[in-house]
Enzyme design. Structure first.
Site, short mmCIF file in Angstrom:
data_model
loop_
_atom_site.label_atom_id
_atom_site.label_comp_id
_atom_site.label_asym_id
_atom_site.label_seq_id
_atom_site.Cartn_x
_atom_site.Cartn_y
_atom_site.Cartn_z
N GLY A 187 36.73 70.96 -59.33
CA GLY A 187 36.55 72.28 -60.31
C GLY A 187 35.71 71.63 -61.54
O GLY A 187 35.07 70.96 -61.29
N ASP A 188 35.89 72.51 -62.45
CA ASP A 188 35.25 72.34 -63.56
C ASP A 188 35.35 70.91 -64.46
O ASP A 188 34.83 70.34 -65.17
CB ASP A 188 35.08 73.59 -64.75
CG ASP A 188 34.49 74.67 -63.95
OD1 ASP A 188 33.51 74.79 -63.59
OD2 ASP A 188 35.49 75.82 -64.00
N GLY A 228 37.87 73.27 -56.51
CA GLY A 228 38.95 73.29 -57.32
C GLY A 228 39.51 74.80 -57.43
O GLY A 228 38.99 75.53 -56.67
N ARG A 274 49.43 75.47 -58.64
CA ARG A 274 48.20 74.83 -58.18
C ARG A 274 48.07 75.00 -56.70
O ARG A 274 46.86 75.20 -56.00
CB ARG A 274 48.27 73.25 -58.65
CG ARG A 274 47.01 72.61 -58.14
CD ARG A 274 46.88 71.16 -58.59
NE ARG A 274 46.35 71.35 -60.03
CZ ARG A 274 44.94 71.24 -60.33
NH1 ARG A 274 44.32 71.13 -59.26
NH2 ARG A 274 44.40 71.43 -61.46
P1 ADP Z 1 40.81 72.21 -60.80
O1 ADP Z 1 39.91 73.28 -60.77
O2 ADP Z 1 41.58 72.41 -59.29
O3 ADP Z 1 41.80 72.24 -61.93
P2 ADP Z 1 39.36 69.91 -61.71
O4 ADP Z 1 38.08 69.64 -61.23
O5 ADP Z 1 39.22 70.69 -63.11
O6 ADP Z 1 40.09 71.00 -60.56
O7 ADP Z 1 40.26 68.76 -62.04
C1 ADP Z 1 41.69 68.78 -62.36
C2 ADP Z 1 41.87 67.53 -63.28
O8 ADP Z 1 41.80 66.42 -62.35
C3 ADP Z 1 41.12 67.27 -63.98
O9 ADP Z 1 41.68 66.99 -65.45
C4 ADP Z 1 40.32 65.92 -63.70
O10 ADP Z 1 40.01 65.35 -64.70
C5 ADP Z 1 41.42 65.32 -62.98
N1 ADP Z 1 41.13 64.46 -61.83
C6 ADP Z 1 40.08 64.08 -61.33
N2 ADP Z 1 40.15 63.34 -60.25
C7 ADP Z 1 41.50 62.94 -60.21
C8 ADP Z 1 42.31 62.19 -59.51
N3 ADP Z 1 41.74 61.11 -58.48
N4 ADP Z 1 43.53 62.03 -59.44
C9 ADP Z 1 44.24 63.04 -60.61
N5 ADP Z 1 43.43 63.61 -61.39
C10 ADP Z 1 42.17 63.92 -61.29
#
Ligand code: ADP
Ligand code: MG
Length: 467
Positions: free
Chosen positions: A85-86, A116, A190
């Protein structure tokens, strides 16, 4: 892929541009957790078909992507693509801005492929390319096509400072009140994907909070309050869709093909004047792959490829210097503990929500600022005042799906294009987010930095400037 001298008159391959190489960063926990599956089934086949080289890395934890991009050799890549996601793009942007060479680093073309639950930037890219609003795998397919097309558009960033003095760079939004409450509180839903925001909205509407605070801003243009100043300005440079769906085989899901391509990438040596290495030679350090990443989390197939290619399996320890404040100076902002400059406007209100947004979309189905462009030099400041009825609020949110909320002429709903803003909460408890990521609660301010980054949008867009 070995080189022989081209017969005279024939085009030598060394004269052709080398294939593009993308660093793909994938958050396996983004959205419903199906990013890897979507990547294997949709993204890699299309990228392979488009003859784009790639290196795929799954993040292992939060801030992993941020740390990786702080240390990579940027010369090896033509773009860094977030598959999530973002939030993952937020890590990439800030990782690049934390580098000593941030000014060059942030020029690296950045791509996003929506896997995401909050896919605002992907939705904005899809919209600007002239595609119909869409979601899920169809949005992913559109964005992957645009990524393969490759055109880059300058992207505004907003530097955001919080009470502790921490400064980060935002490409999407700063939110307080209803919107940030829904965003963060819906984390527990989620597993249902983007629908979590709709469910979260319903839950929040049932117990509607208001927040007292001061909102200050530097208006972008005289007399522009409460109305949009820029309507959908550009599509493709020739005014048409960049291409029709079809020429790329959307249904390619032959991972063998990807594997084959991957193996080629491992062995391919940049054309040089030096004698060609024999097929048995180990891959040169200038070959496609950067060898500085951990592959612990990659699929067995990819790890096997890497082993075959003689590349290391583990990353050297990432040496992270303490986060340094880099980036352009904030010429519009006074320090947070001092009053805002005299040219600013301040309102003190009970707010339902305050939102500073610089993209057209706040989510794939939240078409919040239809007139916003990637590089319009504007922050679109929205706020909803207390006193709005629940029914009006629901109508407002339903209308944002199609972007028709401006037609409602709701007196509680205000829009002002600004260059800088400050939010000073007077209600003690609440949630603030930057690009959907929760940050410390307290005074927060930001200002636009025009066209400092580059986004892969797939469409050549006319440069917009409000300055
Ligand atoms: P979504 O739109 O589903 O929330 P995001 O890209 O915003 O997806 O990511 C959600 C969160 O997960 C963000 O805070 C990101 O920094 C964090 N993140 C990235 N990689 C990982 C990982 N391997 N494990 C856990 N959290 C992660
Ligand atoms: Mg903008």
């Amino acid at each position: 892929m070995l080189w022989t001298k081209a017969p005279s008159g024939e085009i030598s391959r060394s004269l052709l541009p080398r294939p593009r190489r993308l660093l793909l960063l994938l958050n396996p926990f983004g959205g419903k957790g199906n990013a890897l599956q979507w990547c294997q089934n949709h993204i890699l086949p299309m990228i392979t078909e488009a003859d784009i080289g790639f290196n795929l890395i799954q993040t292992e934890r939060q801030n992993h992507a941020r740390e990786l991009v702080q240390n990579i050799n940027l010369a090896e890549w033509d773009g860094i693509v977030s598959i999530s996601g973002d939030g993952l793009l937020y890590e990439v942007v800030n990782g690049l801005m934390e580098r000593p060479d941030w000014e060059e680093a942030i020029k690296m073309p950045l791509g996003i492929l929506p896997c995401g639950s909050g896919n605002a930037v992907a939705a904005a890219i899809n919209f600007r390319a002239g595609f119909e609003q869409t979601f899920g795998q169809e949005l992913l397919t559109n964005c992957t096509l645009l990524l393969c097309h490759g055109a880059v558009t300058p992207l505004d960033l907003v530097s955001v400072t919080t009470a502790s003095g921490s400064r980060s760079f935002s490409f999407l939004s700063v939110a307080w009140g209803f919107i940030s409450d829904v965003d963060i509180e819906s984390e527990k839903f989620r597993h249902i994907g983007p629908a979590r925001f709709t469910l979260g909205t319903m839950v929040r509407l049932a117990s509607l909070n208001t927040y007292r605070g001061r909102l200050s801003y530097l208006p972008a243009l005289e007399g522009t309050a409460h109305r949009p100043i820029l309507r959908s300005i550009t599509m493709a440079a020739n005014g048409s869709l960049p291409f029709q769906h079809g020429p790329l085989h959307r249904t390619v899901s032959d991972l063998g093909l990807c594997k084959e391509r991957h193996a080629l990438c491992f062995q391919e040596v940049e054309p040089t004047d030096e004698p060609t290495p024999s097929p048995s030679s180990p891959p040169s350090s200038s070959s496609f792959h950067s060898s500085s990443f951990s592959f612990e989390n990659l699929s067995e197939e990819l790890v096997a490829d890497r082993r075959e290619a003689g590349l290391p399996m583990t990353a050297p320890a990432v040496s992270l210097s303490p986060q340094q404040v880099h980036g352009p100076p904030d010429e519009f902002l006074a320090p947070l503990d001092q009053p805002v400059p005299k040219s600013w406007v301040t309102v003190e209100e009970d707010f339902v929500s305050v939102l500073a947004i610089y993209q057209s979309h706040l989510g794939a189905d939240l078409f919040m600022a239809p007139f916003a462009c990637f590089n319009d030099g504007l922050i679109h400041l929205f706020y909803i005042k207390a006193g709005i009825s629940r029914a009006a609020l629901i109508r407002l949110f339903l209308a944002t799906e199609k972007g028709t909320h401006f037609d409602m002429e709701c007196p509680h709903f205000i829009h002002i294009p600004v260059r800088a803003f400050r939010i000073e909460p007077l209600t003690h408890k609440g949630i603030l987010t930057i690009d959907g990521e929760r940050v410390e609660y307290g005074p927060i301010q930001g200002q636009i930095h025009h066209s400092v980054a580059n986004l892969i949008t797939g469409v050549n867009q006319v440069k917009i400037t409000a300055f």
